[in-house]
Motif scaffolding. Structure first.
Motif, PDB file in Angstrom:
ATOM      1  N   SER A 274       0.805  -1.222   0.000  1.00 48.16           N
ATOM      2  CA  SER A 274       0.000   0.000   0.000  1.00 48.16           C
ATOM      3  C   SER A 274       0.837   1.270   0.000  1.00 48.16           C
ATOM      4  O   SER A 274       0.349   2.335  -0.327  1.00 48.16           O
ATOM      5  N   HIS A 277       5.981   3.057   3.293  1.00 51.59           N
ATOM      6  CA  HIS A 277       6.220   2.795   4.711  1.00 51.59           C
ATOM      7  C   HIS A 277       6.204   1.316   5.038  1.00 51.59           C
ATOM      8  O   HIS A 277       6.568   0.909   6.126  1.00 51.59           O
ATOM      9  N   GLN A 405      -8.446  -5.858   8.981  1.00 46.22           N
ATOM     10  CA  GLN A 405      -7.565  -5.031   9.816  1.00 46.22           C
ATOM     11  C   GLN A 405      -6.587  -4.233   8.972  1.00 46.22           C
ATOM     12  O   GLN A 405      -6.321  -3.069   9.220  1.00 46.22           O
ATOM     13  N   ILE A 406      -6.009  -4.911   7.983  1.00 44.99           N
ATOM     14  CA  ILE A 406      -4.925  -4.293   7.222  1.00 44.99           C
ATOM     15  C   ILE A 406      -5.446  -3.316   6.182  1.00 44.99           C
ATOM     16  O   ILE A 406      -4.900  -2.228   6.012  1.00 44.99           O
TER      17      ILE A 406
ATOM     18  N   ASP B  34      -2.883   4.366   6.812  1.00 46.58           N
ATOM     19  CA  ASP B  34      -2.701   2.973   6.378  1.00 46.58           C
ATOM     20  C   ASP B  34      -1.494   2.292   7.011  1.00 46.58           C
ATOM     21  O   ASP B  34      -1.280   1.099   6.845  1.00 46.58           O
ATOM     22  N   MET B  35      -0.678   3.071   7.708  1.00 46.60           N
ATOM     23  CA  MET B  35       0.488   2.467   8.363  1.00 46.60           C
ATOM     24  C   MET B  35       0.054   1.645   9.557  1.00 46.60           C
ATOM     25  O   MET B  35      -0.916   1.980  10.223  1.00 46.60           O
ATOM     26  N   LYS B  82      -8.050  -1.167  20.182  1.00 45.93           N
ATOM     27  CA  LYS B  82      -9.016  -2.026  19.514  1.00 45.93           C
ATOM     28  C   LYS B  82      -9.041  -3.412  20.132  1.00 45.93           C
ATOM     29  O   LYS B  82      -8.091  -3.853  20.759  1.00 45.93           O
ATOM     30  N   HIS B  91      -3.687  -0.378  13.230  1.00 46.02           N
ATOM     31  CA  HIS B  91      -3.298   0.577  12.191  1.00 46.02           C
ATOM     32  C   HIS B  91      -3.567   2.000  12.643  1.00 46.02           C
ATOM     33  O   HIS B  91      -4.385   2.247  13.530  1.00 46.02           O
ATOM     34  N   ARG B  93      -5.145   4.267  11.388  1.00 43.93           N
ATOM     35  CA  ARG B  93      -6.485   4.813  11.178  1.00 43.93           C
ATOM     36  C   ARG B  93      -7.316   4.758  12.457  1.00 43.93           C
ATOM     37  O   ARG B  93      -8.377   5.359  12.535  1.00 43.93           O
TER      38      ARG B  93
END
Lengths: 660, 253
Positions: A274, A277, A405-406, B34-35, B82, B91, B93
């Motif tokens: 994605s 990073h 999750q990802i 997104d990290m 979470k 993540h 987010r």
């Protein structure tokens, strides 16, 4: 060129292992107590070997770099483990598992080893069940199976999407039992940094205590490297962050030949990259291909929401190209097909480097099955889908959760986006039938050796091989060596060979700190990974490989003059650990490119663009390349020398692989 | 791809087990939603290395939620805000621009700090070595299908076996009790026929080792279950208590 002796026993294929086991020299129990075995790595191969050898009475030491033996990366294996049980009555047999594995490996594996693997596969399942491994079961109480790629039978045993975890915890509990009994001494947070040889024979290791930074010398009559694969040479892979080549690489530099280094498995179903990073890639188990259908839009650059693309505008390209195996073609074939579609402009998602893995069809199918099981005569569409989702959740719930999750997307509602990623390395230290490397007394088990998967491993076979090597092969084959060692007394670690080896390790560590450069270890690792992925990844060509070799040599030069390693040597220092591992990856990367350049054919995971059929399939050259390439270290700036082990197929007719 | 979140981090720094630690404040910029949380720490570490400072030591390995190695106590919760995930699956987010995030190691007497956010969890290995196994040597086994196990028991055993040994249960507990971890292994084997011969000896030995390691007592607050990334159920603790009681009565006779 020396002739490599694989020490394959005489006799027919079916008799070799049985006969070998009945005639291999034994060590009597009182002598076993005086024989010390070092096991490096505590994954499936290491933990199973260590516990099995300790049960026999050997004195065992186990080393792992993690904080516990239970963390080894075998734990992350998802889908399952193969065994030729034929519980499904669908035509499976030892021969068929053997045949599928050789064919799946594109005819680049050794017949005798693979046959033995298939023979012992059944015992692995028995052993694991006896340990309390909770495999999936049917309502009748018996074990359940599912399908994996490259086969037409259901021979894969599983525990939801956590099969590796359950098998490893089984092996770990056996190992801890031996630790509790005092027959295994466990060294966690320790990393092996060199092999110690005396008069050409392996006699121990140098290890670093990662907490205190102290270097330690350990003697062993035999040393077993069970240290896994080297996929992290690509920086991004499905491997754990700590997975590394260091132990195998040190062995290579001490004279163990490295077999088929360029044979890398690129797994077709991973979550796409994605961004910059990203530190690692996550696999979505091959078992999903049982119930997921892979497709891309028929129109290039189609940006519609996938659920709005009608059936007739979708290209189920695996089902189209390979009707006989469909979505269950082997991994190398599925990966290349995904790359082909994306390169041609049909990819999806923001990066356009992804394809869909879609469960909608099978959710409906399962929903209908449930409806008839529950005697529902006219279920609504919603009821069917809800029940179907429940079935899919039970089979793959943890994988779907992981995906959500990802990516932040719900795979029950829309197809997953997937793309191939580096997953496993078929290459590794060359071993003979006994699993011994070219250094006497030094063995390699599991993914760390080259042996059983040829140029492409079939799904659910890594767990099988790791446990076969550890539980059922090495306990026998090590006897043929140790029976001649009973007169060897434990060697004092003040012996000059140990002192010298320790000094060498110490000076490498000092060198790393003395550079005091400007760039982090990760900086070099990322650069190396990019070169490897672009030029020695899913597709390779001679020109690219030559460029890669020059570029990697340059990275090595820069690394050793500009890397910055913070902290000191006598403390817990993860940066130092990484630096040592990346230094080895850089050297390995160069060898992989040289091996890929030498192999002027395409086979399995090794796809040379110059050698393909008109339909884009891999074109093997059995006349010239039916061999294992084994590389001998000749010095860092000298060319390694190539030793070939010719592969003879006496029981299988070698043919072009077809999954059509 | 860089993002647009700017965050303040307060991170526990401690040179080693013999020195005192303290929270140190850092700023990170341009973090992408997104990290993963650990990738965010990677970025901070890269910054520290560029400034020639010591990067933050933290345990991590598989980064897909199964090895059990990662172990951060984030804003007062093991594995962060979470539910049913590990730190490596968290993540960015889940946070918003301008947030302050406090990051500490697991806190428990039985888990001493090695450095910064890294702790020593070898106590868990010793508890398993005391009895968390079926005593079966390699090669002893009968055919796997000669022992049918009802799907319900098998599924319950599997649920207990899903424990990843991360230690979040201990970190979540005000008493630093390891009951959830120990009971998960005891239950897995108590539910299966393979575990019966050693069932009562096992629970006694494992509990004795658990106590010897300095883990606290269970006072039924349920914090362990709430924070367990694998959703290990409190009913395992009840099962272990029953087995322990039976074992104690039997051994007193």
């Amino acid at each position: 060129m020396s002739v490599l002796d694989a020490k394959i026993p005489e006799g027919t294929l079916e008799q070799k292992w049985t006969k070998y086991r009945s005639t291999v020299p034994l060590v009597n129990p009182s002598n076993k107590r005086n024989l010390e075995v070092i096991v490096v790595g505590s994954g499936l191969a290491g933990a199973s070997a260590a516990s099995a050898l300790a049960e026999l009475g050997y004195k065992v030491k186990v080393f792992c770099f993690q904080d516990s033996a239970r963390r080894a990366h075998s734990i992350a294996a998802q889908g399952g483990i193969n065994a030729a049980k034929n519980y499904q009555n669908d035509g499976d047999s030892v021969y068929r598992l053997f045949y599928d594995t050789i064919k799946g490996g594109d005819y680049r594996a050794r017949e005798a080893n693979v046959y033995r693997l298939a023979e012992v596969s059944s015992s692995i399942i028995d052993q694991c069940v006896a340990q309390g491994v909770p495999f999936a079961r049917e309502y009748g109480g018996l074990l359940s199976n599912r399908s994996f790629g490259g086969t037409q039978v259901q021979r894969t045993f599983y525990a939801a999407g956590q099969t590796g975890q359950q098998l490893l915890l089984g092996a770990y509990s056996s190992l801890q039992r031996q630790v509790g009994m005092g027959s295994v001494k466990m060294y966690t947070r320790h990393e092996m940094l060199d092999v110690v040889k005396i008069d050409g024979v392996c006699r121990g290791i140098i290890a670093r205590d990662l907490v205190t930074g102290k270097l330690e010398r350990h003697f062993g009559h035999a040393v077993l490297l069970c240290t896994g694969g080297y996929g992290n040479v690509f920086y991004l892979s499905t491997n754990a962050m700590g997975s590394n080549v260091t132990a195998a690489w040190k062995a290579y530099k001490q004279g163990a030949f490295f077999g088929n280094p360029c044979f890398t498995q690129i797994h077709p179903t991973c979550i796409p990259v994605s961004g910059d990073h990203q530190s690692k890639l996550t696999l979505m188990s091959e078992s999903l291909r049982n119930d997921g259908r892979i497709w891309v839009p028929k129109k290039q650059g189609d940006t519609r929401n996938p659920v709005e693309i009608p059936e007739e505008e979708r290209d189920y390209y695996l089902e189209r190209r390979y009707p006989a195996f469909g979505n269950l073609v082997p991994r190398d074939v599925a990966s290349r097909a995904a790359k082909e579609r994306c390169d041609a402009g049909y990819g999806v998602g923001t990066s356009k480097m992804a394809v869909y893995l879609d469960f909608a069809y099978n959710i409906k199918r399962y929903g209908n099955v449930e409806a008839s099981k529950r005697n529902m005569h006219s279920p609504t569409e919603e009821e069917i889908i809800r029940m179907g989702k429940e079935v899919v959740k039970e089979k793959y719930g943890n994988l779907f959760d992981m995906y959500q999750q990802i990516t932040g997307e719900n795979p029950y509602e829309q197809p997953m986006r997937i793309y191939p990623a580096v997953h496993y390395t078929m290459g590794g230290l060359w071993v003979d039938y006994n699993l011994m490397t070219t250094v006497p007394g030094l063995y390699a088990l599991g993914e760390a050796n080259f042996s059983d998967h040829g140029a492409n491993r079939l799904g659910a076979s890594a767990l099988m091989q790791g446990l076969a090597d550890g539980y059922f092969v090495i306990p026998y084959t090590i006897g043929s060596y140790l029976s001649k060692e009973i007169a060897t007394k434990a060697i004092d670690t003040n012996h000059e060979a140990f002192v010298e080896a320790e000094n060498k390790v110490k000076s490498q560590i000092e060198n790393l700190f003395n550079i005091k450069g400007t760039k982090s270890v990760d900086h070099f690792h990322k650069r190396l990974g990019k070169i490897m992925w672009d030029k020695c990844g899913m597709a390779r060509n001679a020109e690219g490989l030559k460029e890669a070799i020059t570029e990697i040599q340059q990275i090595r030069k820069e690394f050793w003059s500009d890397v910055r390693v913070t902290g000191t040597a006598d403390e817990f220092n993860p940066e130092l650990e990484k630096a040592g591992r990346v230094a080895d990856f850089i050297e390995l990367g160069e060898l992989m490119c040289k091996d890929a350049l030498d192999r002027n054919e395409s086979c399995g995971g090794h796809f040379r663009e110059e050698f393909q059929t008109e339909e884009g399939e891999a074109m093997r050259d059995d006349e010239k390349f039916a061999y294992v390439s084994n590389w001998e270290f000749k010095g860092l700036d000298a060319e390694p020398s190539l030793h070939k082990e010719e592969l003879k197929y006496e029981n299988i007719k070698i043919a072009q692989r077809s999954y059509k | 791809m860089s993002g647009n979140m700017n965050l303040t981090l307060k991170v526990w720094r401690q040179k080693n087990a013999n020195t005192d630690g303290k929270l140190v404040t850092y700023q990170v910029k341009d973090i992408s939603p997104d990290m993963s949380f650990l990738e965010m720490i990677d970025i901070l570490n890269e910054q520290l290395i560029n400034k020639n400072e010591d990067p933050i030591a933290f345990d991590h390995d598989c980064r897909e939620g199964i090895c059990g190695m990662c172990s951060l106590y984030i804003n007062g919760r093991p594995h962060g805000p979470k539910e049913k995930i590990t730190t490596c699956q968290l993540h960015m987010r889940s946070f918003k621009d301008g947030d302050t995030i406090v990051i500490e190691p697991w806190r428990a007497q039985a888990f001493p700090v090695i450095k910064d956010l890294t702790v020593d969890r070898s106590a868990f290995d010793r508890v398993i070595a005391a009895g968390g196994f079926v005593s079966v040597n390699t090669g002893n086994a009968q055919d796997a299908n000669s022992l049918p196990i009802g799907k319900e028991e098998a599924d319950l055993a599997f649920d207990a076996a899903a424990c990843i040994g991360c230690g979040a249960c201990v970190a979540a507990c005000k008493n630093a009790s390891a009951m959830l971890f120990v009971s998960a292994k005891v239950s897995q084997l108590a539910l299966l026929p393979q575990g019966q011969p050693e069932r009562y000896m096992r629970v006694q030995n494992m509990v004795a080792q658990m106590d010897a390691e300095g883990f606290g007592n269970c006072t039924n607050t349920g914090a362990c279950e709430a924070e367990c990334p694998k959703g290990i159920s409190l009913s395992n603790i009840a099962r272990m208590n029953r087995d322990f009681l039976v074992a104690s009565v039997a051994s007193n006779n």
